[in-house]
Design a protein around this motif. Structure first.
Motif, PDB file in Angstrom:
ATOM      1  N   PHE A   1      17.437  -6.934  38.076  1.00 37.13           N
ATOM      2  CA  PHE A   1      16.087  -6.858  38.633  1.00 37.13           C
ATOM      3  C   PHE A   1      15.099  -6.220  37.700  1.00 37.13           C
ATOM      4  N   PRO A   2      13.772  -6.432  37.980  1.00 36.37           N
ATOM      5  CA  PRO A   2      12.643  -6.279  37.251  1.00 36.37           C
ATOM      6  C   PRO A   2      13.011  -4.559  36.992  1.00 36.37           C
ATOM      7  N   SER A   3      12.628  -4.484  35.604  1.00 36.18           N
ATOM      8  CA  SER A   3      12.798  -3.022  35.019  1.00 36.18           C
ATOM      9  C   SER A   3      11.589  -2.179  35.385  1.00 36.18           C
ATOM     10  N   TRP A   4      11.751  -0.779  35.408  1.00 37.25           N
ATOM     11  CA  TRP A   4      10.692   0.160  35.735  1.00 37.25           C
ATOM     12  C   TRP A   4      10.746   1.372  34.848  1.00 37.25           C
ATOM     13  N   PRO A   5       9.852   1.831  34.215  1.00 40.13           N
ATOM     14  CA  PRO A   5       8.190   1.375  34.712  1.00 40.13           C
ATOM     15  C   PRO A   5       7.807   0.053  33.915  1.00 40.13           C
ATOM     16  N   VAL A   6       6.640  -0.482  34.269  1.00 36.59           N
ATOM     17  CA  VAL A   6       6.306  -1.577  33.599  1.00 36.59           C
ATOM     18  C   VAL A   6       5.160  -0.950  32.333  1.00 36.59           C
ATOM     19  N   ILE A   7       5.390  -1.393  31.195  1.00 37.34           N
ATOM     20  CA  ILE A   7       4.683  -0.548  30.030  1.00 37.34           C
ATOM     21  C   ILE A   7       4.151  -1.673  29.067  1.00 37.34           C
ATOM     22  N   ALA A   8       2.791  -1.630  28.949  1.00 30.94           N
ATOM     23  CA  ALA A   8       1.979  -2.734  28.106  1.00 30.94           C
ATOM     24  C   ALA A   8       1.344  -1.969  27.098  1.00 30.94           C
ATOM     25  N   ASP A   9       0.487  -2.590  26.372  1.00 35.53           N
ATOM     26  CA  ASP A   9      -0.289  -2.034  25.248  1.00 35.53           C
ATOM     27  C   ASP A   9      -1.402  -1.058  25.925  1.00 35.53           C
ATOM     28  N   ASN A  10      -1.824  -1.083  26.953  1.00 32.93           N
ATOM     29  CA  ASN A  10      -2.895  -0.359  27.486  1.00 32.93           C
ATOM     30  C   ASN A  10      -2.259   1.283  27.758  1.00 32.93           C
ATOM     31  N   GLU A  11      -0.973   1.495  28.179  1.00 39.11           N
ATOM     32  CA  GLU A  11      -0.242   2.445  28.111  1.00 39.11           C
ATOM     33  C   GLU A  11      -0.045   3.078  26.874  1.00 39.11           C
ATOM     34  N   GLU A  12       0.270   2.434  25.650  1.00 41.10           N
ATOM     35  CA  GLU A  12       0.560   2.930  24.678  1.00 41.10           C
ATOM     36  C   GLU A  12      -0.896   3.451  23.945  1.00 41.10           C
ATOM     37  N   ARG A  13      -1.951   2.678  24.176  1.00 39.06           N
ATOM     38  CA  ARG A  13      -3.198   3.124  23.662  1.00 39.06           C
ATOM     39  C   ARG A  13      -3.816   4.296  24.028  1.00 39.06           C
ATOM     40  N   ALA A  14      -3.500   4.448  25.427  1.00 39.20           N
ATOM     41  CA  ALA A  14      -4.091   5.688  26.021  1.00 39.20           C
ATOM     42  C   ALA A  14      -3.223   6.829  25.699  1.00 39.20           C
ATOM     43  N   TRP A  15      -2.064   6.697  25.705  1.00 38.79           N
ATOM     44  CA  TRP A  15      -1.126   7.699  25.287  1.00 38.79           C
ATOM     45  C   TRP A  15      -1.415   8.315  23.843  1.00 38.79           C
ATOM     46  N   MET A  16      -1.640   7.439  22.766  1.00 37.73           N
ATOM     47  CA  MET A  16      -1.965   7.763  21.414  1.00 37.73           C
ATOM     48  C   MET A  16      -3.290   8.267  21.493  1.00 37.73           C
ATOM     49  N   GLU A  17      -4.192   8.014  22.198  1.00 39.50           N
ATOM     50  CA  GLU A  17      -5.574   8.493  22.235  1.00 39.50           C
ATOM     51  C   GLU A  17      -5.547   9.911  22.660  1.00 39.50           C
ATOM     52  N   VAL A  18      -4.490  10.274  23.610  1.00 36.26           N
ATOM     53  CA  VAL A  18      -4.611  11.783  23.895  1.00 36.26           C
ATOM     54  C   VAL A  18      -3.787  12.384  22.791  1.00 36.26           C
ATOM     55  N   LEU A  19      -2.777  11.843  22.537  1.00 39.14           N
ATOM     56  CA  LEU A  19      -1.991  12.560  21.280  1.00 39.14           C
ATOM     57  C   LEU A  19      -2.902  13.084  20.153  1.00 39.14           C
ATOM     58  N   ARG A  20      -3.920  11.994  19.727  1.00 37.83           N
ATOM     59  CA  ARG A  20      -4.443  12.273  18.408  1.00 37.83           C
ATOM     60  C   ARG A  20      -5.726  13.121  18.705  1.00 37.83           C
ATOM     61  N   ASN A  21      -6.312  13.254  19.965  1.00 39.77           N
ATOM     62  CA  ASN A  21      -7.319  13.944  20.021  1.00 39.77           C
ATOM     63  C   ASN A  21      -7.065  15.432  20.317  1.00 39.77           C
ATOM     64  N   GLY A  22      -5.728  15.656  20.505  1.00 40.78           N
ATOM     65  CA  GLY A  22      -5.349  16.963  20.507  1.00 40.78           C
ATOM     66  C   GLY A  22      -5.409  17.747  21.792  1.00 40.78           C
ATOM     67  N   LYS A  23      -6.296  17.320  22.797  1.00 41.92           N
ATOM     68  CA  LYS A  23      -6.621  17.988  24.046  1.00 41.92           C
ATOM     69  C   LYS A  23      -5.328  17.297  25.112  1.00 41.92           C
ATOM     70  N   TRP A  24      -4.379  18.239  25.177  1.00 43.54           N
ATOM     71  CA  TRP A  24      -3.217  17.946  25.981  1.00 43.54           C
ATOM     72  C   TRP A  24      -3.140  18.692  27.312  1.00 43.54           C
ATOM     73  N   ASN A  25      -4.154  19.464  27.401  1.00 45.81           N
ATOM     74  CA  ASN A  25      -4.092  20.324  28.605  1.00 45.81           C
ATOM     75  C   ASN A  25      -5.335  20.070  29.265  1.00 45.81           C
ATOM     76  N   ARG A  26      -5.147  20.221  30.546  1.00 48.29           N
ATOM     77  CA  ARG A  26      -6.293  19.524  31.365  1.00 48.29           C
ATOM     78  C   ARG A  26      -7.449  20.520  31.364  1.00 48.29           C
ATOM     79  N   LEU A  27      -7.452  21.653  30.914  1.00 50.51           N
ATOM     80  CA  LEU A  27      -8.488  22.862  30.741  1.00 50.51           C
ATOM     81  C   LEU A  27      -9.340  22.316  29.599  1.00 50.51           C
ATOM     82  N   ASP A  28      -8.898  21.416  28.655  1.00 56.67           N
ATOM     83  CA  ASP A  28      -9.606  20.980  27.342  1.00 56.67           C
ATOM     84  C   ASP A  28      -9.917  19.516  27.598  1.00 56.67           C
TER      85      ASP A  28
END
Ligand SMILES: *Cc1c(COP(=O)(O)O)cnc(C)c1O
Length: 440
Positions: free
Chosen positions: A45-72
């Motif tokens: 049956f369909p796999s979960w979660p659905v992952i596409a380029d937008n998830e990858e871009r968003a994740w890398m953006e947070v990784l690279r900007n170094g602001k991993w905590n919501r207070l930052d």
């Protein structure tokens, strides 16, 4: 070179053959997969979660900007704004997970030792654990077997002068009877905390669940309809409750969020920026996925209505949208030649249709007794009160439901209509062969 069929043509012909064989299936191919026959379905049956380029871009953006905590960073705040707007609530507070959303909410309501909280026995254990974390007493109210939700008609009889909260669950994404529950809450001045951890976008009279009680909680754990691996949220329209939740989940800090000014006690239950950025991306699909599930579920229910012994969970008339985190039905072995549910489940799984028997009775869990035997509980509650708890704690309809239920998970409703036809065909096949399986 055009004589050679393409892969697509071969697959097309194969699936056309499959459909034809379902219409007039010769007896020889009707043998159950459990008895060595060929399964109705061989593909996952369909796999979960659905992952596409937008998830990858968003994740890398947070990784690279170094602001991993919501207070930052500002992703958690952005997610809160979108989710509050989507649901029509004044406030949304993101949390580490659904359990901490419930824990924070109970703290904001001031639930503590000596208090009673009304809960359903047909739920994930976290609902009850959140109550036990407060050293409060969970009071189980039986399940309405027709809907698999808390039997709202039995809540009032469970209320005592110690009752401080009603905690209904919208189980499987189907709304509990909120008209009745909210009315009882108003009448007795007891706040209603909605556990909407399985009910993303579900509606009661066209309003999103989680926004009707004093507070509502979500989970974004990996299996849930909106997924960031772990994650949670609290929804409320109440300024004071929001401030209490906000502070509690941030170690009791004051409004600025950082620094060392404390409003109250608390804990660290904050969502990370990684969770929030995934949620913002996953949110872009949630409406469409929800519609697909609804359409497939409606089709399944229609097909099942023609199969004796299969009774899909009914929805209350006030429920205008079901999130179908689970597709739930009751299995009546009397219409399957006496074939036990355990055997039915095994046969379904062998046919390539994954399903489970769902929850076991939570109110009978030995760990509850162990908790009440603890030093803390014995210090808080009189022996008489704990004894009374045992006497009050009978949920006969729930016991029966736990023996009859069958569940499909939400991901099985995300594929095409043909997937539903295969589910129905597997059930029909087992019903035809139930006698043979019992005799085997
Ligand atoms: C998933 C779930 C929770 C807890 O959520 P987590 O994110 O796993 O902590 C609570 N209640 C219900 C009904 C759930 O399904």
């Amino acid at each position: 070179m055009h004589n050679r069929p393409t892969r697509r043509e071969v697959l097309g012909a194969a699936s056309a053959g499959l459909v034809a064989s379902q219409v007039a299936r010769p007896a020889s191919t009707d043998k159950l997969a459990l008895l060595g026959g060929s399964p109705v379905r061989r593909t996952p049956f369909p796999s979960w979660p659905v992952i596409a380029d937008n998830e990858e871009r968003a994740w890398m953006e947070v990784l690279r900007n170094g602001k991993w905590n919501r207070l930052d960073g500002n992703h958690a705040r952005e997610f809160e704004e979108i989710w509050a707007r989507t649901l029509g609530a004044k406030y949304c507070l993101a949390t580490a997970n659904g359990t901490s959303a419930l824990f924070t909410s109970l703290n904001a309501l001031g639930i503590g030792p000596g208090d009673e909280v009304i809960v359903p026995p047909y739920t994930f254990v976290a609902t009850v654990n959140a109550v036990l974390l407060q050293h409060a007493l969970p009071i189980f109210v039986d399940t309405d077997p027709e809907t698999s939700q808390i039997d709202a008609g039995k809540i009032e009889a469970a209320i005592t002068y110690r009752t401080r909260c009603i905690l209904p669950v919208h189980l499987g994404g189907s709304p509990a009877d909120l008209d009745t529950i909210l009315e009882i809450g108003r009448k007795h001045k007891i706040p209603v905390l909605e556990d909407a951890c399985q009910a993303h976008l579900a509606e009661w009279r066209h309003r999103k669940v989680s926004t009707l009680g004093a507070l509502g909680c979500f989970s974004f754990q990996a299996s849930k309809n909106l997924n960031s691996g772990e994650g949670g949220a609290i929804l409320t329209n109440d300024d004071e409750l929001y401030r209490a939740c906000q502070s509690f989940h941030n170690n009791g800090r004051g409004k600025s969020g950082s620094g060392f000014a404390y409003m109250r006690n608390g804990a660290n239950l904050r969502m990370t920026e990684f969770q929030a950025t995934l949620l913002i991306e996953q949110l872009k699909r949630v409406e469409e996925q929800s519609r697909t599930r609804e359409q497939n579920a409606a089709y399944l229910t229609k097909q099942f209505s023609e199969i004796p012994g299969i009774r899909p969970a009914r929805m209350y008339s006030g429920a205008t949208r079901n999130a179908y985190h689970l597709y739930m039905f009751r299995y009546d072995k009397e219409h399957f030649a006496g074939l036990e549910r355990g055997q039915f489940l095994k046969a379904m799984n062998a046919e390539g249709i994954h399903c489970s028997g769902g929850y076991t009775p939570l109110n009978k869990e030995p760990f509850l007794k162990h908790t009440f035997d603890s030093r803390a509980y014995r210090a808080i509650y009189e022996a008489k009160q704990l004894l009374e708890w045992t006497e009050r704690n009978h949920c006969a309809a729930n016991d029966k439901l736990c023996e009859e239920a069958v569940w499909f998970t939400q991901t099985m409703l995300l594929g095409p209509r043909e997937d539903m036809d295969q589910i129905v065909e597997a059930v029909r096949k087992i019903r035809r062969q139930a006698g043979a399986l019992r005799a085997s």
